[in-house]
Design a protein around this motif. Sequence first.
Motif, PDB file in Angstrom:
ATOM      1  N   ILE A   1       0.841  -1.193   0.000  1.00  0.00           N
ATOM      2  CA  ILE A   1       0.000   0.000   0.000  1.00  0.00           C
ATOM      3  C   ILE A   1       0.878   1.246   0.000  1.00  0.00           C
ATOM      4  N   GLY A   2       0.599   2.151  -0.928  1.00  0.00           N
ATOM      5  CA  GLY A   2       1.349   3.394  -0.995  1.00  0.00           C
ATOM      6  C   GLY A   2       0.820   4.444  -0.041  1.00  0.00           C
ATOM      7  N   TYR A   3      -0.509   4.603  -0.026  1.00  0.00           N
ATOM      8  CA  TYR A   3      -1.131   5.547   0.894  1.00  0.00           C
ATOM      9  C   TYR A   3      -2.619   5.256   0.979  1.00  0.00           C
ATOM     10  N   VAL A   4      -3.245   5.805   2.012  1.00  0.00           N
ATOM     11  CA  VAL A   4      -4.681   5.719   2.224  1.00  0.00           C
ATOM     12  C   VAL A   4      -5.182   7.145   2.357  1.00  0.00           C
ATOM     13  N   THR A   5      -6.308   7.445   1.714  1.00  0.00           N
ATOM     14  CA  THR A   5      -6.899   8.778   1.793  1.00  0.00           C
ATOM     15  C   THR A   5      -8.254   8.700   2.476  1.00  0.00           C
TER      16      THR A   5
ATOM     17  N   GLY B   1       6.122   9.505  14.860  1.00  0.00           N
ATOM     18  CA  GLY B   1       7.197  10.032  14.021  1.00  0.00           C
ATOM     19  C   GLY B   1       6.790  10.426  12.615  1.00  0.00           C
ATOM     20  N   ALA B   2       5.495  10.483  12.333  1.00  0.00           N
ATOM     21  CA  ALA B   2       5.039  10.894  11.004  1.00  0.00           C
ATOM     22  C   ALA B   2       4.762  12.391  10.997  1.00  0.00           C
ATOM     23  N   GLY B   3       5.043  13.010   9.872  1.00  0.00           N
ATOM     24  CA  GLY B   3       4.777  14.427   9.710  1.00  0.00           C
ATOM     25  C   GLY B   3       4.238  14.713   8.321  1.00  0.00           C
ATOM     26  N   ARG B   4       3.782  15.927   8.146  1.00  0.00           N
ATOM     27  CA  ARG B   4       3.275  16.328   6.831  1.00  0.00           C
ATOM     28  C   ARG B   4       4.419  16.284   5.818  1.00  0.00           C
TER      29      ARG B   4
ATOM     30  N   ALA C   1      -1.027  15.187   3.411  1.00  0.00           N
ATOM     31  CA  ALA C   1      -0.533  13.811   3.540  1.00  0.00           C
ATOM     32  C   ALA C   1       0.580  13.749   4.578  1.00  0.00           C
ATOM     33  N   TRP C   2       0.585  12.665   5.361  1.00  0.00           N
ATOM     34  CA  TRP C   2       1.587  12.421   6.393  1.00  0.00           C
ATOM     35  C   TRP C   2       2.276  11.099   6.114  1.00  0.00           C
ATOM     36  N   ALA C   3       3.549  11.004   6.506  1.00  0.00           N
ATOM     37  CA  ALA C   3       4.285   9.743   6.440  1.00  0.00           C
ATOM     38  C   ALA C   3       5.494   9.862   7.357  1.00  0.00           C
TER      39      ALA C   3
ATOM     40  N   SER D   1       7.718   5.847   2.415  1.00  0.00           N
ATOM     41  CA  SER D   1       6.975   4.863   3.204  1.00  0.00           C
ATOM     42  C   SER D   1       5.477   5.094   2.992  1.00  0.00           C
ATOM     43  N   PRO D   2       4.644   4.113   3.337  1.00  0.00           N
ATOM     44  CA  PRO D   2       3.202   4.316   3.191  1.00  0.00           C
ATOM     45  C   PRO D   2       2.736   5.551   3.959  1.00  0.00           C
ATOM     46  N   GLY D   3       1.731   6.209   3.419  1.00  0.00           N
ATOM     47  CA  GLY D   3       1.243   7.433   4.032  1.00  0.00           C
ATOM     48  C   GLY D   3      -0.257   7.415   4.264  1.00  0.00           C
ATOM     49  N   LEU D   4      -0.704   8.408   4.996  1.00  0.00           N
ATOM     50  CA  LEU D   4      -2.121   8.622   5.254  1.00  0.00           C
ATOM     51  C   LEU D   4      -2.416  10.066   4.875  1.00  0.00           C
ATOM     52  N   SER D   5      -3.523  10.275   4.182  1.00  0.00           N
ATOM     53  CA  SER D   5      -3.862  11.633   3.783  1.00  0.00           C
ATOM     54  C   SER D   5      -5.342  11.907   4.037  1.00  0.00           C
TER      55      SER D   5
END
Length: 125
Positions: free
Chosen positions: A2-6, A27-30, A39-41, A46-50
């Motif tokens: 998974i690359g990212y989740v929105t 430890g994740a930041g914008r 988006a943060w990672a 690494s995989p991110g969340l947005s």
Amino acid sequence: MIGYVTLGTNDMDKAGKFYDELLGTIGAGRFMEMDGFIAWAVSPDSPGLSIIKPFDGNAASVGNGVMVAITLDSKEKVDAFHAKALELGAKDEGAVGLRGDTFYAGYFRDLDGNKLNAFCMTSAD
């Protein structure tokens, strides 16, 4: 894989602050931001969340059965992450604890109602 989740949001400022604080605890930041999108990672590769305002202009809504899982490396980190989410206004969707022999998780809904969990795999005792 998974690359990212929105996740959709109806309040970028409120959701942005929630995820800045919550994801900052691991430890994740914008790493990417534009009008209506953040988006943060932990790192850009690494995989991110947005979060995003929906493209179609309609209100963001929660997908029934959709959940985002955040993997951590210890029970203590799962406990702390879940507690931080609740402290920031998330709603509890399942207390932290073992499910089965090795899956340790806590579930919550963010400020927009999106369902997330924090989990780690443990050794069977």
